[in-house]
Design a protein around this motif. Structure first.
Motif, PDB file in Angstrom:
ATOM      1  N   ARG A  86       0.820  -1.207   0.000  1.00 43.99           N
ATOM      2  CA  ARG A  86       0.000   0.000   0.000  1.00 43.99           C
ATOM      3  C   ARG A  86       0.859   1.264   0.000  1.00 43.99           C
ATOM      4  O   ARG A  86       0.541   2.241  -0.675  1.00 43.99           O
ATOM      5  CB  ARG A  86      -0.898  -0.002   1.233  1.00 43.99           C
ATOM      6  CG  ARG A  86      -1.922   1.116   1.306  1.00 43.99           C
ATOM      7  CD  ARG A  86      -3.024   0.887   0.277  1.00 43.99           C
ATOM      8  NE  ARG A  86      -2.885   1.761  -0.869  1.00 43.99           N
ATOM      9  CZ  ARG A  86      -3.598   1.620  -1.983  1.00 43.99           C
ATOM     10  NH1 ARG A  86      -4.455   0.643  -2.101  1.00 43.99           N
ATOM     11  NH2 ARG A  86      -3.449   2.449  -2.978  1.00 43.99           N
ATOM     12  N   ASP A  87       1.990   1.239   0.748  1.00 44.07           N
ATOM     13  CA  ASP A  87       2.815   2.447   0.810  1.00 44.07           C
ATOM     14  C   ASP A  87       3.461   2.751  -0.536  1.00 44.07           C
ATOM     15  O   ASP A  87       3.641   3.913  -0.896  1.00 44.07           O
ATOM     16  CB  ASP A  87       3.873   2.331   1.907  1.00 44.07           C
ATOM     17  CG  ASP A  87       4.805   1.148   1.709  1.00 44.07           C
ATOM     18  OD1 ASP A  87       4.403   0.185   1.040  1.00 44.07           O
ATOM     19  OD2 ASP A  87       5.937   1.189   2.233  1.00 44.07           O
ATOM     20  N   ASP A  90       0.623   4.161  -2.795  1.00 47.22           N
ATOM     21  CA  ASP A  90       0.223   5.507  -2.381  1.00 47.22           C
ATOM     22  C   ASP A  90       1.168   6.587  -2.895  1.00 47.22           C
ATOM     23  O   ASP A  90       0.778   7.750  -3.007  1.00 47.22           O
ATOM     24  CB  ASP A  90       0.140   5.588  -0.855  1.00 47.22           C
ATOM     25  CG  ASP A  90      -1.084   4.872  -0.313  1.00 47.22           C
ATOM     26  OD1 ASP A  90      -2.002   4.589  -1.112  1.00 47.22           O
ATOM     27  OD2 ASP A  90      -1.111   4.589   0.897  1.00 47.22           O
ATOM     28  N   THR A  91       2.418   6.225  -3.207  1.00 48.67           N
ATOM     29  CA  THR A  91       3.342   7.231  -3.724  1.00 48.67           C
ATOM     30  C   THR A  91       2.958   7.690  -5.121  1.00 48.67           C
ATOM     31  O   THR A  91       3.256   8.816  -5.525  1.00 48.67           O
ATOM     32  CB  THR A  91       4.783   6.684  -3.769  1.00 48.67           C
ATOM     33  OG1 THR A  91       4.838   5.574  -4.672  1.00 48.67           O
ATOM     34  CG2 THR A  91       5.243   6.254  -2.396  1.00 48.67           C
ATOM     35  N   VAL A  93      -0.347   6.974  -6.604  1.00 51.58           N
ATOM     36  CA  VAL A  93      -1.786   7.203  -6.733  1.00 51.58           C
ATOM     37  C   VAL A  93      -2.154   8.631  -6.331  1.00 51.58           C
ATOM     38  O   VAL A  93      -1.688   9.144  -5.312  1.00 51.58           O
ATOM     39  CB  VAL A  93      -2.566   6.187  -5.868  1.00 51.58           C
ATOM     40  CG1 VAL A  93      -4.021   6.600  -5.736  1.00 51.58           C
ATOM     41  CG2 VAL A  93      -2.460   4.802  -6.490  1.00 51.58           C
ATOM     42  N   GLU A  94      -2.972   9.268  -7.142  1.00 44.84           N
ATOM     43  CA  GLU A  94      -3.591  10.547  -6.812  1.00 44.84           C
ATOM     44  C   GLU A  94      -5.100  10.343  -6.890  1.00 44.84           C
ATOM     45  O   GLU A  94      -5.583   9.450  -7.595  1.00 44.84           O
ATOM     46  CB  GLU A  94      -3.150  11.632  -7.793  1.00 44.84           C
ATOM     47  CG  GLU A  94      -1.652  11.938  -7.713  1.00 44.84           C
ATOM     48  CD  GLU A  94      -1.221  12.941  -8.772  1.00 44.84           C
ATOM     49  OE1 GLU A  94      -1.687  12.822  -9.923  1.00 44.84           O
ATOM     50  OE2 GLU A  94      -0.414  13.827  -8.455  1.00 44.84           O
ATOM     51  N   ALA A  98      -6.629   7.481  -9.269  1.00 45.31           N
ATOM     52  CA  ALA A  98      -6.443   6.266  -8.469  1.00 45.31           C
ATOM     53  C   ALA A  98      -6.986   5.027  -9.169  1.00 45.31           C
ATOM     54  O   ALA A  98      -6.459   3.924  -9.006  1.00 45.31           O
ATOM     55  CB  ALA A  98      -7.128   6.434  -7.109  1.00 45.31           C
ATOM     56  N   ARG A 147       3.786  10.067 -11.626  1.00 43.85           N
ATOM     57  CA  ARG A 147       2.327  10.168 -11.638  1.00 43.85           C
ATOM     58  C   ARG A 147       1.810   9.795 -13.016  1.00 43.85           C
ATOM     59  O   ARG A 147       2.578   9.638 -13.969  1.00 43.85           O
ATOM     60  CB  ARG A 147       1.893  11.601 -11.299  1.00 43.85           C
ATOM     61  CG  ARG A 147       2.521  12.662 -12.192  1.00 43.85           C
ATOM     62  CD  ARG A 147       2.155  14.075 -11.779  1.00 43.85           C
ATOM     63  NE  ARG A 147       0.767  14.352 -12.039  1.00 43.85           N
ATOM     64  CZ  ARG A 147       0.326  14.871 -13.188  1.00 43.85           C
ATOM     65  NH1 ARG A 147       1.162  15.169 -14.176  1.00 43.85           N
ATOM     66  NH2 ARG A 147      -0.953  15.099 -13.360  1.00 43.85           N
TER      67      ARG A 147
END
Length: 497
Positions: A86-87, A90-91, A93-94, A98, A147
């Motif tokens: 998940r970490d 999360d870096t 994903v916006e 997402a 991103r």
């Protein structure tokens, strides 16, 4: 006189100094046999001197992925999100994008079609950043956050950032550090004894250092690249040709390093390839029966490798001058083609370069709705420019010669175009490159402040593309768009919900 001896008559020490190249190491694969020679101004380097392979690291990573696919560890269509923590997710994903991450596959990462950003990396002189911090763009990373710039699978856009995710995926699946994975899966089995991913061992002394020109060394000597899968390989031209030979044997027989089917898949041109660049495969550039990759690592390593399908021939060249790719590597490759009388295509795939590209967007399916915002871009009378909220993608609508036109732009700086039953592809007479920093807030363009388009869905149908606009603007903006689309009776029934 041998080919390499003939080459030595041209690339003398005097010429290397003139061209700003302290050394160039060359290896030739002829009928399955490798020969090599070092051309140097110093006399210190040998054919066993290792260089940074730069972005050719991606191609050797792709070879490891292919081997693991053969072993059944995963497939090219495995979606990476289910295997990353998940970490890590999360870096990247916006909130607005997402829903893209679960769609990203190994195939997309290898072919640079994931839609992710960050083409290359400058490396580090001191302590390098961790891959997760590089993805997040957090200190001490020296590159921006990775991103989504575009839709997964929609088009080619070179992404070193995608290879960081691939690196972390492989470490998670194999439960090993990436350098150990590469040693076990590719480097050791192929006898690439002068090759390794990661920092130089303390016992290693026979390595090239980066130079600004033919005589002035960069103070650091080399930069560290924690983006291992993308740029972290140290190797020699002879070792690289062992990988080329392994691929050629795999294509030719059932007893190769890879299965024939997997080797063929790895080198198959993906649909998102572009005319301007040439063929893009899974980790390789392909064209006219040749597969290749080039690379550049700051502050001065340049490399190139190419192999031929259907024969046991190839070339690998590595140099350590800041501008040595143009000044030397290209010339060495051209000279070898001439000396060997090898067939040269219209374009050799000299690596992935940033340039203006035309790209037909392929089948887009199953994407959740994306909001559109008006773009702060200069347009002509009757033209409408909308920005896909959260991406560096814009859509331009206009009429010409009694026909509707639709054009897609991206800031990366590809120009993207879409053919359809009603929408005809057209080259713009005058176009301003769309840039993300010119996207308007709704307050800037008053006539568009009422409401934005809820979504745009692009679907493939019988080889063409149909455009389906949902929840159009309220007020004047909706009237303008409806008039443009030729809709006089309100929303089409399929959208009126």
């Amino acid at each position: 006189m041998s080919t390499l001896e003939a080459l030595g008559d041209v690339f003398t020490a005097e010429r290397l100094i003139r061209d700003g190249v302290p050394s160039v190491s060359v290896a030739i694969l002829e009928d399955g046999k490798v020969s090599s020679r070092m051309f140097t101004t110093e006399g210190k380097q040998t054919t066993d001197t290792i260089y940074q392979a730069c972005s050719i690291s991606k191609a050797i990573t792709a070879l490891a992925v292919a081997k693991l696919v053969d072993e059944g560890r995963f497939s090219y269509d495995t979606r990476i999100a289910a295997h990353l923590s998940r970490d890590v997710l999360d870096t990247v994903v916006e909130a607005k994008t997402a829903h893209f991450m679960p769609l990203v596959t190994i195939r997309m990462l290898l072919s640079h079609t994931s839609g992710l950003s960050q083409g290359g990396f400058p490396g580090y002189v001191g302590e390098p950043a961790e891959p997760i911090d590089i993805l997040a763009g957090k200190y001490p990373s020296n590159t921006p956050k990775v991103r989504f710039l575009s839709f997964p699978g929609a088009q080619f856009s070179y992404s070193g950032g995608g290879f960081i995710l691939l690196q972390l995926f492989l470490e998670k699946v194999m439960a090993l550090p990436f350098p150990e994975i590469m040693q076990q899966v590719v480097l050791k089995p192929l006898g690439m004894q002068r090759s390794h991913y990661g920092e130089l061992p303390v016992t290693e002394s026979n390595y090239a250092k980066a130079y600004w020109n033919g005589v002035t060394q960069n103070v650091a000597g080399y930069h560290k690249y924690p983006e291992l899968a993308a740029a972290g390989l140290w190797t020699t031209p002879s070792d690289m040709l062992k990988a080329i030979a392994a691929i050629q044997r795999s294509l030719a027989s059932s007893e190769g390093f890879l299965t024939k089917d997997t080797a063929t898949t790895m080198l198959a041109k993906v649909p998102q390839s572009t005319e301007a660049f040439g063929g893009v495969a899974l980790g390789w550039g392909v064209e006219n029966g040749q597969f290749a990759h080039s690379g550049y690592n700051f502050p001065g390593f340049n490399s190139y490798v190419i192999g031929f399908e259907g024969s046991n021939n190839g070339v690998a060249v590595m140099a350590n001058g800041f501008d040595s790719f143009t000044a030397c590597v290209r010339k060495v490759v051209s000279a070898l083609y001439y000396l060997k009388q090898w067939p040269k295509g219209v374009r050799l795939p000299m690596g992935f370069e940033k340039q203006q590209l035309d790209s037909a967007w392929k089948e887009w399916t199953d994407f959740p709705a994306m909001s559109l915002r008006p773009g702060a871009v200069g347009v002509g009378e009757g033209e409408i420019v909308l920005v896909v909220d959260g991406l560096d993608v814009a859509i331009k609508l206009w009429k010409a010669d009694g026909q509707h036109k639709l054009e897609l732009w991206q800031a990366q700086p590809q120009e993207l175009k879409l053919d359809g039953e009603k929408w005809n592809r057209a080259r713009p007479v005058a176009r301003e490159t769309f840039r993300r920093d010119r996207v308007s807030d709704l307050k800037v363009i008053a006539k568009y402040t009422t409401q934005v388009l809820e979504s745009i869905l692009l679907r493939g149908a019988n080889g063409t593309h149909a455009v389906d606009l949902q929840d159009l603007f309220a007020g004047q903006a909706m009237s303008t768009l409806l008039a443009f689309l030729g809709v006089t009776d309100g929303l089409p029934s399929s959208l009126d919900s």
